[in-house]
Write a protein that holds these residues in place. Structure first.
Motif, PDB file in Angstrom:
ATOM      1  N   ALA A   1       0.834  -1.209   0.000  1.00 15.18           N
ATOM      2  CA  ALA A   1       0.000   0.000   0.000  1.00 15.18           C
ATOM      3  C   ALA A   1       0.867   1.257   0.000  1.00 15.18           C
ATOM      4  O   ALA A   1       0.540   2.251  -0.649  1.00 15.18           O
ATOM      5  CB  ALA A   1      -0.915  -0.011   1.222  1.00 15.18           C
ATOM      6  N   ARG A   2       2.003   1.200   0.714  1.00 19.94           N
ATOM      7  CA  ARG A   2       2.814   2.420   0.834  1.00 19.94           C
ATOM      8  C   ARG A   2       3.744   2.648  -0.346  1.00 19.94           C
ATOM      9  O   ARG A   2       4.151   3.773  -0.613  1.00 19.94           O
ATOM     10  CB  ARG A   2       3.625   2.368   2.139  1.00 19.94           C
ATOM     11  N   THR A   3       4.144   1.557  -1.033  1.00 18.15           N
ATOM     12  CA  THR A   3       5.183   1.711  -2.068  1.00 18.15           C
ATOM     13  C   THR A   3       4.775   1.204  -3.450  1.00 18.15           C
ATOM     14  O   THR A   3       5.407   1.551  -4.437  1.00 18.15           O
ATOM     15  CB  THR A   3       6.450   0.931  -1.674  1.00 18.15           C
ATOM     16  N   GLY A   4       3.792   0.321  -3.487  1.00 17.39           N
ATOM     17  CA  GLY A   4       3.390  -0.246  -4.776  1.00 17.39           C
ATOM     18  C   GLY A   4       4.116  -1.540  -5.119  1.00 17.39           C
ATOM     19  O   GLY A   4       3.737  -2.213  -6.074  1.00 17.39           O
ATOM     20  N   THR A   5       5.158  -1.907  -4.371  1.00 19.60           N
ATOM     21  CA  THR A   5       5.849  -3.156  -4.718  1.00 19.60           C
ATOM     22  C   THR A   5       5.171  -4.348  -4.034  1.00 19.60           C
ATOM     23  O   THR A   5       4.654  -4.223  -2.913  1.00 19.60           O
ATOM     24  CB  THR A   5       7.341  -3.132  -4.333  1.00 19.60           C
ATOM     25  N   ARG A   6       5.216  -5.476  -4.736  1.00 15.00           N
ATOM     26  CA  ARG A   6       4.714  -6.718  -4.141  1.00 15.00           C
ATOM     27  C   ARG A   6       5.863  -7.676  -3.888  1.00 15.00           C
ATOM     28  O   ARG A   6       5.672  -8.875  -3.739  1.00 15.00           O
ATOM     29  CB  ARG A   6       3.691  -7.373  -5.084  1.00 15.00           C
ATOM     30  N   ALA A   7       7.093  -7.127  -3.855  1.00 15.04           N
ATOM     31  CA  ALA A   7       8.270  -7.985  -3.719  1.00 15.04           C
ATOM     32  C   ALA A   7       8.468  -8.499  -2.294  1.00 15.04           C
ATOM     33  O   ALA A   7       9.270  -9.398  -2.070  1.00 15.04           O
ATOM     34  CB  ALA A   7       9.519  -7.224  -4.158  1.00 15.04           C
ATOM     35  N   ALA A   8       7.732  -7.925  -1.328  1.00 13.44           N
ATOM     36  CA  ALA A   8       8.027  -8.244   0.081  1.00 13.44           C
ATOM     37  C   ALA A   8       7.087  -9.290   0.648  1.00 13.44           C
ATOM     38  O   ALA A   8       5.894  -9.323   0.331  1.00 13.44           O
ATOM     39  CB  ALA A   8       7.929  -6.969   0.906  1.00 13.44           C
ATOM     40  N   LEU A   9       7.628 -10.130   1.531  1.00 11.66           N
ATOM     41  CA  LEU A   9       6.808 -11.070   2.301  1.00 11.66           C
ATOM     42  C   LEU A   9       6.393 -10.432   3.621  1.00 11.66           C
ATOM     43  O   LEU A   9       5.351 -10.724   4.177  1.00 11.66           O
ATOM     44  CB  LEU A   9       7.606 -12.349   2.590  1.00 11.66           C
ATOM     45  N   SER A  10       7.286  -9.590   4.144  1.00 13.22           N
ATOM     46  CA  SER A  10       7.018  -8.834   5.371  1.00 13.22           C
ATOM     47  C   SER A  10       8.146  -7.818   5.486  1.00 13.22           C
ATOM     48  O   SER A  10       8.975  -7.702   4.576  1.00 13.22           O
ATOM     49  CB  SER A  10       6.995  -9.754   6.595  1.00 13.22           C
TER      50      SER A  10
END
Ligand SMILES: Cc1cc2nc3c(=O)[nH]c(=O)nc-3n(C[C@H](O)[C@H](O)[C@H](O)COP(=O)(O)OP(=O)(O)OC[C@H]3O[C@@H](n4cnc5c(N)ncnc54)[C@H](O)[C@@H]3O)c2cc1C
Length: 491
Positions: A187-196
């Motif tokens: 939501a804050r950055t637009g990336t979906r690369a993170a798991l947490s």
């Protein structure tokens, strides 16, 4: 077969994969463009004398000079810079100004909890000191205290971030590093690369070259004499010491070596760091695409918990600067041209950017550049005196985290050069190198092997696979070092 019209349309809309200005440092271009009327610092010609001669005009050298004249206003301080101030790592980095609060576990293992907390707290307070300095001197270096998002893209990284959060909480610094979910990061950055990930509260973003060039300006205003185009070509390890440049020499009671990766060519420091590249790609301005994203609005940093770390920030004019560590290794710890621009690494960093932000696939990359990083076995800077020469001080080993810490290291160096025996001069980082790397050609060959294995291991982990025994071994070997050679006692 596709029609010509379709082919033409595709060509017109296809993303341009190669950045346009290869090797050109956007930050430096922007800083120098705004410098009309800046005081010139011509090369040293002839003999000069000083109380302290600082070698290197990046953050470390300039903060040291500023601390010196702050503590001892009458001190005669000379800075010798090989090229132009800020043209080393200080003017070309990712602009992540961070503390060591996320390093508390490693600091505590090495130095014990009390010193770990002192260092983490000092590094955090240093960001506040820099902020105050910027305010006091009217420096516009796009400083934004938006914190940082430190994300995990594999199970191994989830464990690293989780451990850092737990250690900070256990040591009473939980307010500075807090868990965030993958959903919040998206939501804050637009990336979906993170798991947490974790939110690091004390971090700030900065336009690095504007900061470096402003330090030069303030140092000159405070009476520091700066000579650009004046590389140290020889150091006479005498008392007073003499620093020789192509057209001059400075005799000084104390010398501070602040040449970062280049210091690895000083013979006593040769095996203390590996010199590696870090590369950045920059998008065209896309403020409209980033308008609704919190990280762009607040200047929040974004990076991951890899060893070959990804780091990003949004610039004031709405570009994304996206970088990655772990670039080319310099033979014999030399700074090599590939550190400043490496086409293969830049292409791979660009591919990582597209993977992190597939929704920006058609956004153009306008710049790609790099710089040299001084990677120490302990991944932290160290300060010391050169062999038996207690009047020649040095600091290096930032390992890619020097934007904030260099101001603290500058204070430590200045206090040591002034002979002040306080908590800065005697802190745990002031004990010299934590270890030594193997001699060449082992250092280069072994380093290249280990780094290749680490890169493959991190890619496997991010694809949800196990790093495998070679990958796990390589990750441990990254911190491998040898103890210093014992000198034979005199007969
Ligand atoms: C691409 C890249 C991205 C990075 N990103 C980040 C980041 O986001 N956050 C972070 O905290 N850190 C980052 N770093 C690391 C950070 O930039 C450095 O740790 C920091 O700038 C070190 O400052 P310095 O003054 O010690 O070194 P430098 O800025 O490299 O200064 C050393 C100076 O010494 C001069 N010199 C060399 N040889 C001689 C000589 N013989 N005589 C006189 N002068 C000499 C050089 O010209 C240079 O100006 C990054 C580094 C790179 C390369």
């Amino acid at each position: 077969m596709r029609s010509r019209a379709t082919r033409t349309r595709r060509a017109a809309t296809a993303p341009r994969r190669r950045p346009l200005n290869t090797g050109a440092v956007f930050w430096l271009e922007q800083a120098i463009a705004g410098e009309a009327g800046a005081v010139a610092c011509p090369p040293l010609a002839g003999a000069a004398s000083a109380d302290v001669c600082v070698v290197g005009g990046g953050y470390t050298g300039l903060w040291t000079a500023l601390e010196l004249v702050e503590e001892a206003p009458d001190a005669r301080v000379v800075v010798l810079e090989a090229g132009a101030c800020g043209f080393g790592a200080s003017g070309r980095n990712g602009g992540w100004m961070t503390s060591w609060v996320d390093e508390l576990d490693g600091l505590a293992d090495r130095f014990g909890e009390e010193q770990a907390l002192w260092l983490a707290d000092e590094s955090s307070a240093t960001i506040g000191r820099i902020e105050a300095f910027i305010g006091e001197h009217g420096i516009d270096c796009h400083f934004r205290r938006g914190g940082g998002l430190w994300v995990a893209s594999s199970a191994a990284q989830v464990a690293i971030v989780g451990h850092a959060i737990a250690t900070a909480a256990r040591l009473g610094r939980g307010h500075l590093i807090k868990a965030v979910s993958a959903e919040e990061i998206t939501a804050r950055t637009g990336t979906r690369a993170a798991l947490s990930g974790a939110s690091i509260e004390d971090s700030a973003a900065v336009q690095p070259a504007l900061l470096a060039r402003a330090l030069r300006r303030v140092a000159l205003e405070r009476g520091v004499r700066i000579f650009e185009g004046s590389p140290m070509i020889r150091l006479e390890r005498t008392r007073p010491a003499t620093v020789v440049t192509p057209a001059g020499r400075v005799e000084a009671g104390e010398v501070v070596l602040a040449a970062n990766a280049w210091s690895a060519q000083v013979r006593e420091l040769r095996r203390t760091v590996a010199v590696v590249g870090s590369q950045i790609v920059l998008t065209e301005p896309i403020p409209d695409r980033l308008r609704d994203l919190d990280w762009a609005q607040r200047g929040t940093l974004l990076g991951d918990a890899r060893l070959f770390v990804h780091y990003a920030q949004v610039t004031r004019d709405g570009r994304i600067a996206f970088g990655r560590g772990g670039g080319a290794l310099g033979l014999a710890s030399r700074v090599v041209p590939k550190h400043f621009y490496d086409p293969a690494t830049a292409a791979s960093v660009a591919a990582d950017f597209r993977r992190w932000f597939p929704q920006l696939a058609r956004v153009r990359l306008t710049h790609a550049w790099g710089g040299a990083v001084d990677r120490a076995p302990g991944h932290l800077p160290f300060v010391g005196a050169l062999g038996d020469h207690s009047n020649v001080h040095y600091a290096l080993g930032y390992s890619g985290n020097g934007v904030g810490p260099s101001a603290l290291i500058g204070r430590i160096l200045a206090r040591r050069a002034l002979g002040t025996n306080d908590e800065y001069a005697t802190c745990a980082l002031a004990g010299g190198p934590p270890g030594y790397l193997p001699p060449e050609p082992l250092r280069f060959a072994g380093g290249a092997l280990v780094r290749g294995a680490v890169r493959r291991a991190e890619e496997r982990e991010e694809a949800g696979r196990d790093a495998g025994p070679p990958g796990r071994l390589a990750k441990r070997l990254v911190t491998f070092s040898l103890p210093p050679l014992r000198r034979r006692p005199p007969a």
